[in-house]
Design a protein around this motif. Structure first.
Motif, short mmCIF file in Angstrom:
data_model
loop_
_atom_site.label_atom_id
_atom_site.label_comp_id
_atom_site.label_asym_id
_atom_site.label_seq_id
_atom_site.Cartn_x
_atom_site.Cartn_y
_atom_site.Cartn_z
N GLY A 121 0.82 -1.20 0.00
CA GLY A 121 0.00 0.00 0.00
C GLY A 121 0.85 1.25 0.00
N VAL A 122 0.21 2.39 -0.18
CA VAL A 122 0.96 3.65 -0.23
C VAL A 122 0.51 4.66 0.82
CG1 VAL A 122 1.49 3.44 -2.68
CG2 VAL A 122 -0.60 4.63 -1.97
N ARG A 123 -0.49 4.28 1.61
CA ARG A 123 -0.98 5.23 2.61
C ARG A 123 -0.84 4.64 4.00
NH1 ARG A 123 -6.89 7.85 1.94
NH2 ARG A 123 -7.51 5.79 2.65
N PRO A 124 -0.16 5.35 4.92
CA PRO A 124 0.00 4.85 6.29
C PRO A 124 -1.20 5.22 7.14
CG PRO A 124 1.15 6.91 6.08
CD PRO A 124 0.55 6.63 4.72
N VAL A 146 4.00 -3.23 8.00
CA VAL A 146 2.86 -2.66 8.71
C VAL A 146 1.78 -3.71 8.87
CG1 VAL A 146 3.19 -0.26 7.98
CG2 VAL A 146 1.87 -1.82 6.53
N ALA A 147 0.88 -3.44 9.81
CA ALA A 147 -0.29 -4.30 9.94
C ALA A 147 -1.22 -4.08 8.76
CB ALA A 147 -1.03 -4.01 11.25
N TRP A 148 -1.32 -2.81 8.32
CA TRP A 148 -2.18 -2.54 7.16
C TRP A 148 -1.84 -1.23 6.49
CZ3 TRP A 148 -6.55 1.04 7.00
CH2 TRP A 148 -6.69 1.82 8.17
N SER A 149 -2.13 -1.15 5.21
CA SER A 149 -1.93 0.06 4.42
C SER A 149 -2.89 0.01 3.24
CB SER A 149 -0.49 0.15 3.92
OG SER A 149 -0.28 1.32 3.16
N SER A 176 -10.38 -2.61 4.02
CA SER A 176 -8.97 -2.75 3.67
C SER A 176 -8.16 -3.21 4.88
CB SER A 176 -8.42 -1.43 3.15
OG SER A 176 -9.09 -1.02 1.99
N GLN A 177 -8.45 -2.60 6.02
CA GLN A 177 -7.77 -2.96 7.26
C GLN A 177 -7.99 -4.43 7.59
OE1 GLN A 177 -8.68 -0.21 10.34
NE2 GLN A 177 -7.61 -1.31 11.95
N ASP A 178 -9.23 -4.86 7.50
CA ASP A 178 -9.57 -6.25 7.79
C ASP A 178 -8.86 -7.19 6.84
OD1 ASP A 178 -11.82 -8.18 9.11
OD2 ASP A 178 -11.58 -8.67 6.98
N PHE A 179 -8.84 -6.87 5.55
CA PHE A 179 -8.19 -7.73 4.57
C PHE A 179 -6.70 -7.88 4.87
CE2 PHE A 179 -6.11 -8.53 0.46
CZ PHE A 179 -6.82 -9.64 0.03
N CYS A 180 -6.06 -6.77 5.21
CA CYS A 180 -4.63 -6.83 5.54
C CYS A 180 -4.38 -7.69 6.77
CB CYS A 180 -4.08 -5.42 5.76
SG CYS A 180 -3.87 -4.44 4.26
N TYR A 181 -5.25 -7.58 7.77
CA TYR A 181 -5.11 -8.43 8.95
C TYR A 181 -5.21 -9.91 8.58
CZ TYR A 181 -5.74 -4.36 12.09
OH TYR A 181 -5.60 -3.18 12.76
N LEU A 182 -6.15 -10.22 7.70
CA LEU A 182 -6.32 -11.61 7.26
C LEU A 182 -5.09 -12.10 6.50
CD1 LEU A 182 -10.03 -11.44 6.03
CD2 LEU A 182 -9.20 -12.67 8.05
N VAL A 183 -4.53 -11.24 5.69
CA VAL A 183 -3.32 -11.58 4.94
C VAL A 183 -2.17 -11.85 5.90
CG1 VAL A 183 -1.57 -10.69 3.35
CG2 VAL A 183 -4.00 -10.38 2.84
N ASN A 190 2.80 -7.32 5.24
CA ASN A 190 2.25 -6.18 4.51
C ASN A 190 3.23 -5.01 4.58
OD1 ASN A 190 -0.23 -7.60 4.06
ND2 ASN A 190 -0.85 -7.08 6.14
N TYR A 191 3.25 -4.21 3.52
CA TYR A 191 4.21 -3.11 3.47
C TYR A 191 3.54 -1.80 3.06
CZ TYR A 191 7.99 -6.57 3.64
OH TYR A 191 8.83 -7.58 4.02
N TRP A 192 3.94 -0.74 3.74
CA TRP A 192 3.61 0.62 3.32
C TRP A 192 4.83 1.16 2.59
CZ3 TRP A 192 5.25 4.94 6.97
CH2 TRP A 192 5.15 6.19 6.33
N CYS A 193 4.64 1.58 1.35
CA CYS A 193 5.72 2.19 0.57
C CYS A 193 5.67 3.69 0.77
CB CYS A 193 5.55 1.83 -0.91
SG CYS A 193 5.67 0.06 -1.24
#
Length: 237
Positions: A121-124, A146-149, A176-183, A190-193
């Motif tokens: 993702g690109v947004r923190p 990150v946990a999510w981005s 989006s947050q939930d999906f990242c947690y599942l991943v 997960n990465y924030w660029c």
């Protein structure tokens, strides 16, 4: 490898969203990518119905569940034939990049096996997030575990298949947050660029939540609040 990009819309700012689609096509062509951009409305809206795509690789559809980004995304990925190695993405319709090579760099991160990347993702986000120590990526920009981005979200077909899609109990927020947690639960990172040095030139022209819905704003805000409560209950955060 093929790129499948979903751009959900509730047509808050139609011309801006059309411009977003055109920029995506231009930048993907510059990178010589094989791609399709899926422009998905939650329900029929006049400007959406009248919109004629400027490129045959922009495909319109209607997901038929108001305020649901999750259904918009799932409705596409459930209906197409994609491979585990293909790249799937969710791009918010108010996302713009000054650097036309942003997509090349994000895909480079995603395809670096040593990173074991889940979602890029690109947004923190500060709330309910853990932002790890920055990692220099080829001298261009920093990436943070990150946990999510979100903002844009890129992930492999294999990742989406393992997770089982976006949770459709969310409306307007937190999907989006939930999906990242599942991943993350699947063992990926997960990465924030980060764009702190301006490499991507990322611009998010987001409206406030109250102005995102063109119709039934009261119902929309109630669903957003319910989604936030659901996230807290589901993940105990």
């Amino acid at each position: 490898m093929k790129l499948h990009v979903v751009v959900p819309t509730i047509m808050t700012n139609p011309q801006q969203e059309f411009d977003c689609l055109d920029q995506l096509v231009s930048h993907f062509d510059r990178a010589n990518l094989e791609f399709i951009v899926y422009f998905v409305a939650n329900f029929p809206i006049q400007e959406f119905n009248e919109y004629i795509p400027t490129d045959e690789r922009i495909v319109k559809s209607i997901s038929n569940l108001p305020f649901s980004i999750s259904r918009a995304i799932n409705s596409v990925f459930e209906s197409i034939d994609y491979k585990d190695e293909d790249t799937l993405a969710f791009v918010q319709s108010d996302s713009f990049f000054n650097n036309p090579d942003w997509i090349v760099s994000l895909l480079d991160v995603l395809n670096t096996k040593e990173l074991n990347a889940g979602v890029i993702g690109v947004r923190p986000h500060v709330s309910s997030n853990q932002i790890g120590t920055p990692i220099d990526f080829k001298g261009k920009f920093e990436i943070h575990p990150v946990a999510w981005s979100d903002g844009v979200m890129f992930f492999k077909g294999e990742v989406y298949r393992k997770v089982g899609g976006f949770d459709e109990n969310y409306f307007g927020d937190c999907e989006s947050q939930d999906f990242c947690y599942l991943v993350g639960k699947q063992g990926y990172i997960n990465y924030w660029c980060s764009d702190k040095n301006g490499y991507f030139g990322y611009k998010n022209r987001a409206a406030s939540f109250g102005s995102k819905a063109r119709v039934n704003k009261g119902e929309f805000l109630q669903k957003v609040e319910a989604s936030r409560k659901y996230l807290v209950e589901k993940w105990k955060i």
